[in-house]
Design an enzyme around this catalytic site. Structure first.
Site, PDB file in Angstrom:
ATOM      1  N   HIS A 143       0.858  -1.177   0.084  1.00  0.00           N
ATOM      2  CA  HIS A 143      -0.090   0.051  -0.244  1.00  0.00           C
ATOM      3  C   HIS A 143       0.819   1.246  -0.068  1.00  0.00           C
ATOM      4  O   HIS A 143       0.325   2.291  -0.335  1.00  0.00           O
ATOM      5  CB  HIS A 143      -0.953  -0.268   1.261  1.00  0.00           C
ATOM      6  CG  HIS A 143      -2.016  -0.992   1.064  1.00  0.00           C
ATOM      7  ND1 HIS A 143      -3.465  -0.628   0.810  1.00  0.00           N
ATOM      8  CD2 HIS A 143      -1.842  -2.472   1.386  1.00  0.00           C
ATOM      9  CE1 HIS A 143      -4.127  -1.694   0.774  1.00  0.00           C
ATOM     10  NE2 HIS A 143      -3.354  -2.831   1.108  1.00  0.00           N
ATOM     11  N   ASP A 154       3.658   9.111  -1.211  1.00  0.00           N
ATOM     12  CA  ASP A 154       2.531   8.430  -0.827  1.00  0.00           C
ATOM     13  C   ASP A 154       2.258   7.460  -1.881  1.00  0.00           C
ATOM     14  O   ASP A 154       2.382   7.442  -3.130  1.00  0.00           O
ATOM     15  CB  ASP A 154       1.134   9.215  -0.649  1.00  0.00           C
ATOM     16  CG  ASP A 154       0.413   8.636   0.709  1.00  0.00           C
ATOM     17  OD1 ASP A 154       0.501   7.724   0.863  1.00  0.00           O
ATOM     18  OD2 ASP A 154      -0.565   9.749   1.069  1.00  0.00           O
TER      19      ASP A 154
END
Length: 478
Positions: free
Chosen positions: A156, A368
């Site tokens: 992730h 991110d």
């Protein structure tokens, strides 16, 4: 039909409409509740004594199987190697990386122990989907225990470039452990390229990429597959949440406080990877350079606490409190506080309704994996009068949301310029940008993410288990 087994570091206590969870928790739960199956992982409890015991709880179609950690395991596996070594390295902050050999040994030990706890709960045809950086050695441990099931892994967070990953001393052992999975999923094509670059240049392996199919990876004596699968949201559900939440007291209070001012809004976990300090300073630069915006716009930053027992997170909290106080002291007036900095969680419906109220969604992480806040902000907008998304080029979402104003999160002047453009953007342009992004979000929602990954995992297992190297999956997401 095969049962889906989700394995993640933390099994989040998600409830419908409850406090917003992170991207992994929301994405996994939304995927699992449609198919049914089991979610296995750490309960979040840290025991001072005794032997942890598995707790099994049925909630609708989902079985939650959770177990606590003893203090030593928590310190070495979670606080230590996972969050003091892997997290900064994978977010390109090698300067913050801390490494202790005993913590790495604890990381591997806890992965092996967790795998042993799962084994008795497994059925022969279960498909296992492991999530995130805490559990890189998990498949290797299951294989050592004799498990033959298909096992996939989804990362992730970003996968770093080779030269950054090399800063982690056991980098080779980690990549070799990843190669025990049948299918590796990454958020974006650049993350996949970084992994493949390591395989070729550092692991003496080979990769074979073909259009529309997962990449075939051969390394450490194994054949596996890898592809990018950008995680999504359910945009229409978020839009409904936003409309329902508008009637709630928190949103009505916020609108009354704003009066006729415009709202810039950010929601992030309190983390040094999110670019929060730079974001505050860019808002300050906006007020410096555009005096007409003073007392015409407010900036709401919601930053729930996370990993509060790590020094790096304590430092960023103190720095943000100092910056917000300094900026407010410089620009505030009797009837206006420029920055509203809130250090707590809110329910998903409240956040969605606040997103709908905000004229600008301000999402500027330094790095991110995806950043679902960006997608949730777009989803929550009124299509007749949408706000504008200002988005870091280093968020995975920037690969898809081309209707956003893309910024470099270390360029303070550039971000201030983007905020000014967003606040003054004409309605027709805002509508066009929003239409472009909402189409993308509907086409690649969280069900598509799950279904693409699971389809490829079912197919990739045949080759990885020795049933023919030509049994590669027929299609991949991204």
């Amino acid at each position: 039909m095969s049962r889906l087994i989700i394995v993640s570091n933390r099994v989040a206590p998600i409830s419908e409409g409850g406090p917003a969870a992170g991207g992994l928790a929301v994405g996994v739960y939304d995927a699992l509740k449609e198919t049914g199956g089991m979610w296995f992982g750490w309960s979040g409890d840290v025991l001072s004594s005794g032997q942890p015991q598995i707790k099994v709880e049925e909630r609708g179609p989902v079985t939650f199987a959770t177990i606590g950690l003893v203090r030593r395991d928590y310190d070495q596996y979670y606080r230590g190697f996972s969050n003091a070594t892997l997290w900064p390295a994978f977010h390109y902050r090698a300067d913050l990386l801390q490494y202790d050999r005993h913590e790495f040994e604890g990381y591997c030990r806890v992965n092996a122990w967790l795998a042993q706890q799962l084994v008795p709960l497994l059925r022969p045809d279960d498909v296992i989907w492991v999530h995130d950086y805490h559990l890189i050695p998990f498949a290797q441990a299951l294989r050592s225990a004799g498990v033959k099931n298909r096992i996939g892994f989804f990362l992730h967070i970003p996968f770093p470039a080779s030269q950054v990953l090399l800063a982690v001393p056991p980098h080779r052992a980690l990549v070799e452990a990843l190669c025990s999975f049948d299918l590796l999923g990454f958020q974006t094509a650049p993350d996949l390229r970084a992994f493949c670059d390591y395989i070729v240049n550092e692991a003496d392996g080979t990769v074979e990429a073909s259009r529309g199919r997962p990449t075939v990876v051969r390394a450490f004596g194994r054949t596996l597959y890898a592809a990018d699968y950008p995680i999504g949201v359910y945009p229409d559900e978020i839009a409904e949440l936003a409309k329902a939440g508008e009637r709630g007291k928190p949103v009505r209070t916020m609108k009354a406080t704003l009066h006729a001012r415009k709202l810039i809004m950010s929601v992030d976990r309190l983390d040094y990877s999110k670019g929060l300090v730079e974001r505050f300073r860019a808002f300050e630069r906006l007020l410096e350079q555009t005096p007409a915006q003073r007392n015409k716009v407010s900036f709401l930053q919601i930053a729930p606490p996370t990993r509060a027992d790590l020094h790096a997170y304590q430092d960023i909290r103190l720095q943000l409190e100092s910056e917000s106080g300094r900026i407010n002291g410089r620009f505030a007036e009797l009837d206006w506080t420029p920055i509203l900095y809130i250090h707590r969680q809110y329910e998903r419906s409240v956040l969605a309704a606040l997103f709908r109220t905000a004229h600008v969604g301000y999402v500027t992480p330094l790095r991110d994996g995806m950043n679902l806040v960006a997608k949730e902000y777009v989803s929550a907008q009124d299509p007749e009068n949408p706000g504008v998304l200002v988005l870091s080029r280093f968020a995975g979402a920037a690969q898809e949301l081309h209707g956003a104003l893309i910024v470099n999160p270390v360029d303070i002047d550039g971000m201030a310029d983007a905020l000014a453009a967003a606040l003054t953007m004409p309605l027709e342009e805002r509508q066009a940008r929003h239409r472009d992004m909402i189409v993308q979000l509907r086409e690649n929602n969280v069900s598509v993410w799950r279904d693409n990954f699971m389809r490829d995992l079912q197919r990739s297992g045949d080759a990885a288990l020795g049933r023919g190297a030509d049994a590669a999956p027929a299609a991949a997401a991204g």
